[in-house]
Write a protein that holds these residues in place. Structure first.
Motif, PDB file in Angstrom:
ATOM      1  N   SER A 139       0.705  -1.106  -0.090  1.00 55.20           N
ATOM      2  CA  SER A 139      -0.215   0.035  -0.093  1.00 55.20           C
ATOM      3  C   SER A 139       0.733   1.192   0.048  1.00 55.20           C
ATOM      4  N   LYS A 140       0.222   2.298  -0.328  1.00 56.85           N
ATOM      5  CA  LYS A 140       0.874   3.640  -0.285  1.00 56.85           C
ATOM      6  C   LYS A 140       1.485   3.720   1.238  1.00 56.85           C
ATOM      7  N   LYS A 141       0.627   3.623   2.302  1.00 55.32           N
ATOM      8  CA  LYS A 141       1.107   3.681   3.753  1.00 55.32           C
ATOM      9  C   LYS A 141       2.460   2.708   3.912  1.00 55.32           C
ATOM     10  N   ASP A 142       2.222   1.592   3.429  1.00 52.67           N
ATOM     11  CA  ASP A 142       3.629   0.873   3.538  1.00 52.67           C
ATOM     12  C   ASP A 142       4.740   1.084   3.035  1.00 52.67           C
ATOM     13  N   LEU A 143       4.666   1.730   1.795  1.00 52.99           N
ATOM     14  CA  LEU A 143       5.617   2.276   1.066  1.00 52.99           C
ATOM     15  C   LEU A 143       6.294   3.596   1.686  1.00 52.99           C
ATOM     16  N   TYR A 144       5.391   4.316   2.342  1.00 58.97           N
ATOM     17  CA  TYR A 144       5.508   5.519   3.049  1.00 58.97           C
ATOM     18  C   TYR A 144       6.404   5.310   4.215  1.00 58.97           C
ATOM     19  N   TYR A 145       5.990   4.291   4.880  1.00 57.63           N
ATOM     20  CA  TYR A 145       6.710   3.818   6.258  1.00 57.63           C
ATOM     21  C   TYR A 145       7.979   3.363   5.868  1.00 57.63           C
ATOM     22  N   TRP A 146       8.219   2.609   4.984  1.00 58.51           N
ATOM     23  CA  TRP A 146       9.756   2.229   4.583  1.00 58.51           C
ATOM     24  C   TRP A 146      10.604   3.493   4.136  1.00 58.51           C
ATOM     25  N   LEU A 147      10.143   4.366   3.377  1.00 65.71           N
ATOM     26  CA  LEU A 147      10.731   5.492   2.809  1.00 65.71           C
ATOM     27  C   LEU A 147      11.120   6.533   3.818  1.00 65.71           C
ATOM     28  N   THR A 148      10.160   6.750   4.860  1.00 65.58           N
ATOM     29  CA  THR A 148      10.351   7.840   5.701  1.00 65.58           C
ATOM     30  C   THR A 148      11.598   7.113   6.726  1.00 65.58           C
ATOM     31  N   ASP A 149      11.091   5.874   7.163  1.00 56.10           N
ATOM     32  CA  ASP A 149      12.270   4.962   7.881  1.00 56.10           C
ATOM     33  C   ASP A 149      13.650   5.325   7.474  1.00 56.10           C
ATOM     34  N   LEU A 150      13.970   5.166   6.003  1.00 55.43           N
ATOM     35  CA  LEU A 150      15.444   5.401   5.572  1.00 55.43           C
ATOM     36  C   LEU A 150      15.693   6.909   5.638  1.00 55.43           C
ATOM     37  N   GLY A 151      14.795   7.776   5.519  1.00 52.32           N
ATOM     38  CA  GLY A 151      14.903   9.101   5.561  1.00 52.32           C
ATOM     39  C   GLY A 151      15.419   9.588   6.983  1.00 52.32           C
ATOM     40  N   ASP A 152      14.735   8.843   8.019  1.00 51.22           N
ATOM     41  CA  ASP A 152      15.040   9.247   9.335  1.00 51.22           C
ATOM     42  C   ASP A 152      16.322   8.656   9.765  1.00 51.22           C
ATOM     43  N   ILE A 153      16.833   7.822   9.259  1.00 55.53           N
ATOM     44  CA  ILE A 153      18.232   7.262   9.342  1.00 55.53           C
ATOM     45  C   ILE A 153      19.157   8.036   8.702  1.00 55.53           C
ATOM     46  N   ALA A 154      18.964   8.358   7.594  1.00 54.27           N
ATOM     47  CA  ALA A 154      19.919   9.280   6.939  1.00 54.27           C
ATOM     48  C   ALA A 154      20.128  10.559   7.380  1.00 54.27           C
ATOM     49  N   PHE A 155      18.838  11.285   7.651  1.00 52.67           N
ATOM     50  CA  PHE A 155      19.034  12.649   8.182  1.00 52.67           C
ATOM     51  C   PHE A 155      19.113  12.760   9.833  1.00 52.67           C
ATOM     52  N   GLY A 156      19.211  11.676  10.627  1.00 52.16           N
ATOM     53  CA  GLY A 156      18.959  11.928  11.831  1.00 52.16           C
ATOM     54  C   GLY A 156      17.870  12.507  12.459  1.00 52.16           C
ATOM     55  N   VAL A 157      17.189  13.188  11.804  1.00 56.95           N
ATOM     56  CA  VAL A 157      15.929  13.847  12.458  1.00 56.95           C
ATOM     57  C   VAL A 157      15.054  13.660  11.190  1.00 56.95           C
ATOM     58  N   LYS A 158      13.896  13.956  11.510  1.00 61.07           N
ATOM     59  CA  LYS A 158      12.681  14.088  10.639  1.00 61.07           C
ATOM     60  C   LYS A 158      12.674  15.266   9.694  1.00 61.07           C
ATOM     61  N   ASP A 159      13.027  15.142   8.370  1.00 64.53           N
ATOM     62  CA  ASP A 159      13.227  16.038   7.501  1.00 64.53           C
ATOM     63  C   ASP A 159      11.808  16.028   6.437  1.00 64.53           C
ATOM     64  N   GLN A 160      10.953  17.177   6.962  1.00 63.00           N
ATOM     65  CA  GLN A 160       9.714  17.336   6.409  1.00 63.00           C
ATOM     66  C   GLN A 160       9.694  17.596   4.644  1.00 63.00           C
ATOM     67  N   ASP A 161      10.844  18.233   4.368  1.00 61.77           N
ATOM     68  CA  ASP A 161      10.967  18.255   2.604  1.00 61.77           C
ATOM     69  C   ASP A 161      11.065  16.989   2.034  1.00 61.77           C
ATOM     70  N   TYR A 162      11.685  15.992   2.661  1.00 58.23           N
ATOM     71  CA  TYR A 162      11.998  14.725   2.350  1.00 58.23           C
ATOM     72  C   TYR A 162      10.582  13.840   2.220  1.00 58.23           C
ATOM     73  N   TYR A 163       9.878  13.975   3.478  1.00 55.81           N
ATOM     74  CA  TYR A 163       8.703  13.514   3.498  1.00 55.81           C
ATOM     75  C   TYR A 163       7.593  13.974   2.574  1.00 55.81           C
ATOM     76  N   ASP A 164       7.722  15.257   2.182  1.00 55.70           N
ATOM     77  CA  ASP A 164       6.839  15.955   1.189  1.00 55.70           C
ATOM     78  C   ASP A 164       7.004  15.168  -0.095  1.00 55.70           C
ATOM     79  N   GLN A 165       8.393  15.099  -0.349  1.00 52.48           N
ATOM     80  CA  GLN A 165       8.787  14.608  -1.990  1.00 52.48           C
ATOM     81  C   GLN A 165       8.453  13.269  -1.858  1.00 52.48           C
ATOM     82  N   VAL A 166       8.451  12.540  -0.669  1.00 55.04           N
ATOM     83  CA  VAL A 166       8.110  11.097  -1.023  1.00 55.04           C
ATOM     84  C   VAL A 166       6.651  10.862  -1.294  1.00 55.04           C
ATOM     85  N   ASP A 167       5.786  11.466  -0.412  1.00 54.41           N
ATOM     86  CA  ASP A 167       4.257  11.759  -0.367  1.00 54.41           C
ATOM     87  C   ASP A 167       3.951  12.020  -1.773  1.00 54.41           C
TER      88      ASP A 167
END
Length: 213
Positions: A139-167
């Motif tokens: 599902s979209k929700k599943d993909l969003y979970y995995w991709l934002t988890d990767l983003g959190d690891i990479a950036f060390g903090v929640k990156d809203q710009d990355y979240y928005d782009q993924v969404d």
């Protein structure tokens, strides 16, 4: 020209416009050039000679225009599916490089973060593989979970710009039917596979720098 020839010419020219001249994002621009709007914009992307040839073909065959639309739709939908997966792949690679090229991280910190990233990316790939084997798309929700988890690891903090782009990219995925989602996931899995060598090369180099075996 055959309907397939016209469809290929149109898609190439529309993509060139969307990539180089449109004020919208390439994906949004391509959506505006959907098959439903083909009769509205087709004249803008054909030469006078091509347009005359098309009109003559339509006059000689009631089915010719329908075939052009059918061929264009097939190419257009394949393009949207492929590009959505590739753009997500680009986001994955950009997060990896955000670790590698982060001047605020020590080499040992980069190693730890890349290892954590590699583990989650591997699990993400496994989840996609299971979905492909079962023929049941994530599902979209599943993909969003995995991709934002990767983003959190990479950036060390929640990156809203990355979240928005993924969404943004996943909003297109959400419009696909199940078969199209499976096709996109198959391409995305290849994108993920291509990302592992980047991680492995960086880890090798960093281990040399940190004397880690």
């Amino acid at each position: 020209m055959e309907p397939s020839d016209i469809a290929e010419i149109l898609l190439d020219r529309v993509w060139n416009f969307c990539q180089n001249n449109s004020g919208d994002t390439p994906l949004d621009c391509m959506v505006y050039h959907s098959p439903d709007q083909l009769d509205v914009f087709i004249d803008a992307y054909l030469t006078d000679e091509e347009d005359n040839e098309l009109n003559k073909a339509i006059e000689n065959s009631d089915k010719f225009w329908d075939e052009v639309k059918k061929e264009y739709e097939a190419l257009w939908r394949s393009w949207i599916i492929t590009k959505t997966a590739q753009y997500l792949g680009t986001e994955i690679r950009s997060t990896i490089y955000s670790i590698i090229e982060n001047p605020k991280l020590c080499d040992a910190c980069k190693v730890r973060r890349l290892k954590a990233y590699d583990k989650v990316l591997d699990e993400f790939g496994d989840a996609i593989m299971r979905a492909l084997q079962e023929g049941k798309p994530l599902s979209k929700k599943d993909l969003y979970y995995w991709l934002t988890d990767l983003g959190d690891i990479a950036f060390g903090v929640k990156d809203q710009d990355y979240y928005d782009q993924v969404d943004y990219y996943l909003s297109y995925y959400d419009t696909f039917n199940d078969s199209e989602k499976i096709d996109m996931l198959d391409i995305l899995l290849n994108e993920i596979d291509d990302a592992f060598p980047i991680i492995n090369d960086a880890l090798r180099d960093l281990r040399v720098l940190t004397n880690e075996s």
